[in-house]
Design a protein around this motif. Structure first.
Motif, PDB file in Angstrom:
ATOM      1  N   ALA A 276       0.842  -1.195   0.000  1.00  0.00           N
ATOM      2  CA  ALA A 276       0.000   0.000   0.000  1.00  0.00           C
ATOM      3  C   ALA A 276       0.880   1.249   0.000  1.00  0.00           C
ATOM      4  O   ALA A 276       1.854   1.343   0.748  1.00  0.00           O
ATOM      5  CB  ALA A 276      -0.920  -0.003   1.214  1.00  0.00           C
ATOM      6  N   GLY A 277       0.528   2.187  -0.856  1.00  0.00           N
ATOM      7  CA  GLY A 277       1.292   3.426  -0.918  1.00  0.00           C
ATOM      8  C   GLY A 277       2.655   3.288  -1.557  1.00  0.00           C
ATOM      9  O   GLY A 277       3.548   4.117  -1.320  1.00  0.00           O
ATOM     10  N   ALA A 278       2.863   2.259  -2.363  1.00  0.00           N
ATOM     11  CA  ALA A 278       4.156   2.046  -3.011  1.00  0.00           C
ATOM     12  C   ALA A 278       4.516   3.263  -3.864  1.00  0.00           C
ATOM     13  O   ALA A 278       3.657   3.878  -4.500  1.00  0.00           O
ATOM     14  CB  ALA A 278       4.111   0.797  -3.875  1.00  0.00           C
ATOM     15  N   THR A 279       5.787   3.602  -3.873  1.00  0.00           N
ATOM     16  CA  THR A 279       6.248   4.827  -4.529  1.00  0.00           C
ATOM     17  C   THR A 279       7.105   4.514  -5.757  1.00  0.00           C
ATOM     18  O   THR A 279       7.627   3.405  -5.909  1.00  0.00           O
ATOM     19  CB  THR A 279       7.063   5.686  -3.553  1.00  0.00           C
ATOM     20  N   TYR A 280       7.268   5.526  -6.596  1.00  0.00           N
ATOM     21  CA  TYR A 280       8.087   5.370  -7.797  1.00  0.00           C
ATOM     22  C   TYR A 280       8.635   6.735  -8.197  1.00  0.00           C
ATOM     23  O   TYR A 280       8.153   7.790  -7.756  1.00  0.00           O
ATOM     24  CB  TYR A 280       7.267   4.786  -8.951  1.00  0.00           C
ATOM     25  N   ARG A 281       9.623   6.708  -9.052  1.00  0.00           N
ATOM     26  CA  ARG A 281      10.084   7.898  -9.760  1.00  0.00           C
ATOM     27  C   ARG A 281      10.240   7.543 -11.234  1.00  0.00           C
ATOM     28  O   ARG A 281      10.408   6.369 -11.584  1.00  0.00           O
ATOM     29  CB  ARG A 281      11.415   8.410  -9.203  1.00  0.00           C
ATOM     30  N   PHE A 282      10.172   8.538 -12.090  1.00  0.00           N
ATOM     31  CA  PHE A 282      10.323   8.297 -13.517  1.00  0.00           C
ATOM     32  C   PHE A 282      11.798   8.165 -13.884  1.00  0.00           C
ATOM     33  O   PHE A 282      12.661   8.826 -13.307  1.00  0.00           O
ATOM     34  CB  PHE A 282       9.698   9.422 -14.337  1.00  0.00           C
ATOM     35  N   GLU A 283      12.045   7.289 -14.845  1.00  0.00           N
ATOM     36  CA  GLU A 283      13.381   7.078 -15.382  1.00  0.00           C
ATOM     37  C   GLU A 283      13.331   7.350 -16.883  1.00  0.00           C
ATOM     38  O   GLU A 283      12.419   6.876 -17.574  1.00  0.00           O
ATOM     39  CB  GLU A 283      13.845   5.644 -15.122  1.00  0.00           C
TER      40      GLU A 283
ATOM     41  N   GLY B   3      -2.689   2.595  -7.492  1.00  0.00           N
ATOM     42  CA  GLY B   3      -2.104   2.592  -6.156  1.00  0.00           C
ATOM     43  C   GLY B   3      -0.636   2.935  -6.060  1.00  0.00           C
ATOM     44  O   GLY B   3      -0.022   2.718  -5.010  1.00  0.00           O
ATOM     45  N   LEU B   4      -0.050   3.471  -7.130  1.00  0.00           N
ATOM     46  CA  LEU B   4       1.357   3.856  -7.101  1.00  0.00           C
ATOM     47  C   LEU B   4       1.467   5.375  -6.981  1.00  0.00           C
ATOM     48  O   LEU B   4       0.812   6.117  -7.723  1.00  0.00           O
ATOM     49  CB  LEU B   4       2.075   3.374  -8.359  1.00  0.00           C
ATOM     50  N   ARG B   5       2.301   5.817  -6.068  1.00  0.00           N
ATOM     51  CA  ARG B   5       2.429   7.249  -5.777  1.00  0.00           C
ATOM     52  C   ARG B   5       3.825   7.729  -6.152  1.00  0.00           C
ATOM     53  O   ARG B   5       4.824   7.130  -5.772  1.00  0.00           O
ATOM     54  CB  ARG B   5       2.170   7.488  -4.284  1.00  0.00           C
ATOM     55  N   ARG B   6       3.878   8.828  -6.865  1.00  0.00           N
ATOM     56  CA  ARG B   6       5.179   9.370  -7.254  1.00  0.00           C
ATOM     57  C   ARG B   6       5.877  10.007  -6.050  1.00  0.00           C
ATOM     58  O   ARG B   6       5.305  10.833  -5.333  1.00  0.00           O
ATOM     59  CB  ARG B   6       5.016  10.411  -8.360  1.00  0.00           C
TER      60      ARG B   6
ATOM     61  N   ALA C 155      12.003  11.416  -4.067  1.00  0.00           N
ATOM     62  CA  ALA C 155      13.007  11.352  -2.997  1.00  0.00           C
ATOM     63  C   ALA C 155      13.134   9.962  -2.392  1.00  0.00           C
ATOM     64  O   ALA C 155      14.210   9.580  -1.924  1.00  0.00           O
ATOM     65  CB  ALA C 155      12.669  12.362  -1.901  1.00  0.00           C
ATOM     66  N   ASN C 156      12.043   9.216  -2.376  1.00  0.00           N
ATOM     67  CA  ASN C 156      12.058   7.910  -1.701  1.00  0.00           C
ATOM     68  C   ASN C 156      11.265   6.879  -2.504  1.00  0.00           C
ATOM     69  O   ASN C 156      10.251   6.355  -2.050  1.00  0.00           O
ATOM     70  CB  ASN C 156      11.481   8.045  -0.288  1.00  0.00           C
ATOM     71  N   PRO C 157      11.716   6.533  -3.708  1.00  0.00           N
ATOM     72  CA  PRO C 157      10.955   5.613  -4.562  1.00  0.00           C
ATOM     73  C   PRO C 157      11.281   4.149  -4.272  1.00  0.00           C
ATOM     74  O   PRO C 157      12.400   3.817  -3.898  1.00  0.00           O
ATOM     75  CB  PRO C 157      11.414   5.990  -5.965  1.00  0.00           C
ATOM     76  N   ARG C 158      10.286   3.312  -4.477  1.00  0.00           N
ATOM     77  CA  ARG C 158      10.489   1.860  -4.421  1.00  0.00           C
ATOM     78  C   ARG C 158      10.750   1.307  -5.817  1.00  0.00           C
ATOM     79  O   ARG C 158      11.467   0.333  -5.988  1.00  0.00           O
ATOM     80  CB  ARG C 158       9.264   1.175  -3.805  1.00  0.00           C
ATOM     81  N   TYR C 159      10.140   1.945  -6.830  1.00  0.00           N
ATOM     82  CA  TYR C 159      10.264   1.513  -8.212  1.00  0.00           C
ATOM     83  C   TYR C 159      10.708   2.691  -9.088  1.00  0.00           C
ATOM     84  O   TYR C 159      10.579   3.855  -8.703  1.00  0.00           O
ATOM     85  CB  TYR C 159       8.929   0.988  -8.753  1.00  0.00           C
ATOM     86  N   THR C 160      11.182   2.364 -10.279  1.00  0.00           N
ATOM     87  CA  THR C 160      11.334   3.351 -11.342  1.00  0.00           C
ATOM     88  C   THR C 160      10.330   3.002 -12.433  1.00  0.00           C
ATOM     89  O   THR C 160      10.030   1.824 -12.665  1.00  0.00           O
ATOM     90  CB  THR C 160      12.750   3.372 -11.938  1.00  0.00           C
ATOM     91  N   ALA C 161       9.814   4.028 -13.090  1.00  0.00           N
ATOM     92  CA  ALA C 161       8.835   3.842 -14.167  1.00  0.00           C
ATOM     93  C   ALA C 161       9.379   4.466 -15.439  1.00  0.00           C
ATOM     94  O   ALA C 161       9.668   5.666 -15.474  1.00  0.00           O
ATOM     95  CB  ALA C 161       7.506   4.476 -13.789  1.00  0.00           C
ATOM     96  N   GLN C 162       9.527   3.653 -16.453  1.00  0.00           N
ATOM     97  CA  GLN C 162       9.975   4.128 -17.765  1.00  0.00           C
ATOM     98  C   GLN C 162       8.769   4.182 -18.689  1.00  0.00           C
ATOM     99  O   GLN C 162       8.088   3.173 -18.897  1.00  0.00           O
ATOM    100  CB  GLN C 162      11.040   3.206 -18.333  1.00  0.00           C
ATOM    101  N   ILE C 163       8.502   5.366 -19.249  1.00  0.00           N
ATOM    102  CA  ILE C 163       7.294   5.619 -20.032  1.00  0.00           C
ATOM    103  C   ILE C 163       7.666   5.822 -21.500  1.00  0.00           C
ATOM    104  O   ILE C 163       8.635   6.521 -21.807  1.00  0.00           O
ATOM    105  CB  ILE C 163       6.564   6.881 -19.507  1.00  0.00           C
TER     106      ILE C 163
END
Length: 211
Positions: free
Chosen positions: A41-48, A75-78, A81-89
């Motif tokens: 729940a509340g898993a985070t990500y940043r863009f790559e 359910g993914l939150r950007r 500063a503290n990402p769990r995943y990276t998202a490539q679009i």
């Protein structure tokens, strides 16, 4: 709208959607791969961004904004500063000749052929018999082929945990309206999507088609 339709129903459908209809459907063919069963729940990500995407930062930022709305819905939150995943679009839009364009239209000062007009399908007269310019497909009937993709990697292990793509084709000009819906379709079923290619239909107000 897929090419399995015959030409006449397709033309009628376009006329209906551009006329009195109050909604329209973006139909995407989606294929996804997942190696995770659940997401915290509340898993985070940043863009790559790839180097080519960094070179076109304004366009990529626009695509990331579209994808961010779809990622939030699952359910993914950007959190840069503290990402769990990276998202490539990624996204691609290609303009081609409509599959319903008339291949027998004479494009020149002589001859006549058949063509599409604002009120339907009829003959065009150019004068001078059959000795005109070569027959070419009518270029005024564009068709748009679109594809979007999302790849999620787990930071730390750098392992791809989710990959998904959605494809759509049709006569609608507004990528600003279509692409966000395609990102929604691509992430439908996250994190355990059905196997194989599936059709995902999402309905939008007709007004968005003109944006």
């Amino acid at each position: 709208m897929k090419r399995a339709f015959s030409a006449l129903p397709a033309l009628l459908l376009v006329a209906t959607l551009s006329g009195c209809a109050t909604s329209w459907v973006v139909d995407s063919d989606v294929k996804s791969f997942s190696s995770i069963d659940t997401v915290p729940a509340g898993a985070t990500y940043r863009f790559e961004r790839l180097p080519s995407q960094q070179a076109n930062g304004e366009r990529q930022a626009s695509l990331e904004a579209m994808a961010a709305a779809a990622l939030e819905q699952v359910g993914l939150r950007r959190d840069d500063a503290n990402p769990r995943y990276t998202a490539q679009i990624s996204a691609r839009v290609t303009t081609t000749l409509s599959p319903w364009a008339d291949p027998w239209l004479w494009d020149g000062p002589f001859g006549y052929g058949y063509g599409y007009g604002p009120y339907g399908y009829g003959r065009r007269w150019y004068g001078g018999g059959w000795y005109g310019a070569p027959m070419i497909p009518q270029a005024s009937n564009p068709w748009y082929e679109r594809e979007v993709g999302v790849v999620l990697r787990e930071l730390g292990s750098n392992r791809v945990v989710y990959e998904t793509r959605a494809r759509n084709d049709g006569p609608y000009t507004s990528s600003a309206a279509v692409l966000p819906v395609m990102f929604q379709a691509a992430l439908q079923g996250f994190p355990k999507p059905p196997e194989g290619v599936r059709r995902v239909n999402i309905e939008l107000p007709t007004a968005k088609k003109q944006q």
